[in-house]
Write an enzyme that holds these catalytic residues in place. Structure first.
Site, mmCIF file in Angstrom:
data_model
loop_
_atom_site.group_PDB
_atom_site.id
_atom_site.type_symbol
_atom_site.label_atom_id
_atom_site.label_comp_id
_atom_site.label_asym_id
_atom_site.label_seq_id
_atom_site.Cartn_x
_atom_site.Cartn_y
_atom_site.Cartn_z
ATOM 1 C CE1 TYR A 128 -32.802 39.914 9.576
ATOM 2 C CE2 TYR A 128 -30.704 40.074 8.426
ATOM 3 C CZ TYR A 128 -32.089 40.075 8.413
ATOM 4 O OH TYR A 128 -32.751 40.222 7.210
ATOM 5 C CB SER A 142 -30.430 38.659 4.850
ATOM 6 O OG SER A 142 -29.455 39.665 5.019
#
Length: 231
Positions: free
Chosen positions: A150, A137
């Site tokens: 995250y 990501s």
């Protein structure tokens, strides 16, 4: 050489993983996928039909992933592409409001799950060659406030991939690839509830992502920092 080779994808019961599995199958690749929801696994197994493998497997369970890898080889052959896609996230909140159990689950699925996949599937490719891809990501390269868990998980994935890429022989590629933009999935809706609809859906994204994985990734360097093209 048969260019319709076996492909493995984790986290195929929804979102990006499901879209990847369907697109690879549409193009004629035998697909082996896993997910945690038995009902969703059954639905996708019926959707894909014969010639594919879809198993209820938690990627944090190393023994279960190892069994799945053996089933994959027995039923569709040694994969030439493995996509470690499974991940987890939480709604945006300050890190002191993130329960340690939630933090642990995000790290286990997103980081430990990449390792269980590499541990089970990389040895299969050491002789025949292939690509092992961890879905990363942009928040694993530029951290996102209120999503520290995250961001930490994806930073760890980038570091893990960078190290493993130096351990494998030249005919095996290990890469961390992040979407060029966000993808409108259930996970994105969890953390960006007011804007997730502004991004492409998983089916649209998967068409460009699969084309990249099949045709452009083989020319890319191993390691982190790679990007799926925008659809």
């Amino acid at each position: 050489m048969n260019d319709r080779y076996p492909v493995v994808v984790s986290g195929v019961t929804k979102g990006m993983g499901r879209a990847l599995a369907l697109r690879f199958a549409e193009l004629g690749h035998p697909v082996s996928g896993c997910g945690r929801s038995a009902d969703a696994v059954g639905e996708l197994r019926d959707r894909l039909g014969p010639g594919h493998v879809v198993e209820a497997v938690d990627v944090t369970d190393a023994a279960a992933v190892a069994r799945w890898s053996r089933t994959t080889v027995a039923e569709i052959g040694v994969p030439r592409l493995v996509v470690a896609n499974a991940g987890a996230i939480h709604a945006q909140r300050p890190v002191w409001e993130v329960d340690p159990a939630v933090f642990s689950d995000i790290m286990r699925v997103s980081v430990e799950g990449v390792h269980t996949m590499a541990h089970a599937f990389l040895p299969l490719m050491l002789e025949s060659g292939g690509s092992f891809v961890a879905v990363s990501s942009g928040w694993g390269r530029t951290p996102r406030e209120f999503l520290a868990a995250y961001s930490a998980a994806k930073f760890a994935v980038e570091g893990y991939v960078g190290a493993v890429a130096k351990e494998v022989p030249a005919h095996v590629k290990v890469a961390a690839v992040a979407p060029d933009s966000a993808v409108d999935t259930e996970m994105l809706a969890t953390c960006l509830p007011d804007e997730h609809h502004a991004y492409p859906g998983p089916q649209e994204w998967a068409r460009a992502a699969v084309d990249y994985l099949l045709h452009r990734l083989p020319q890319e360097p191993s390691g982190g920092g790679l990007v799926f093209p925008a659809p």
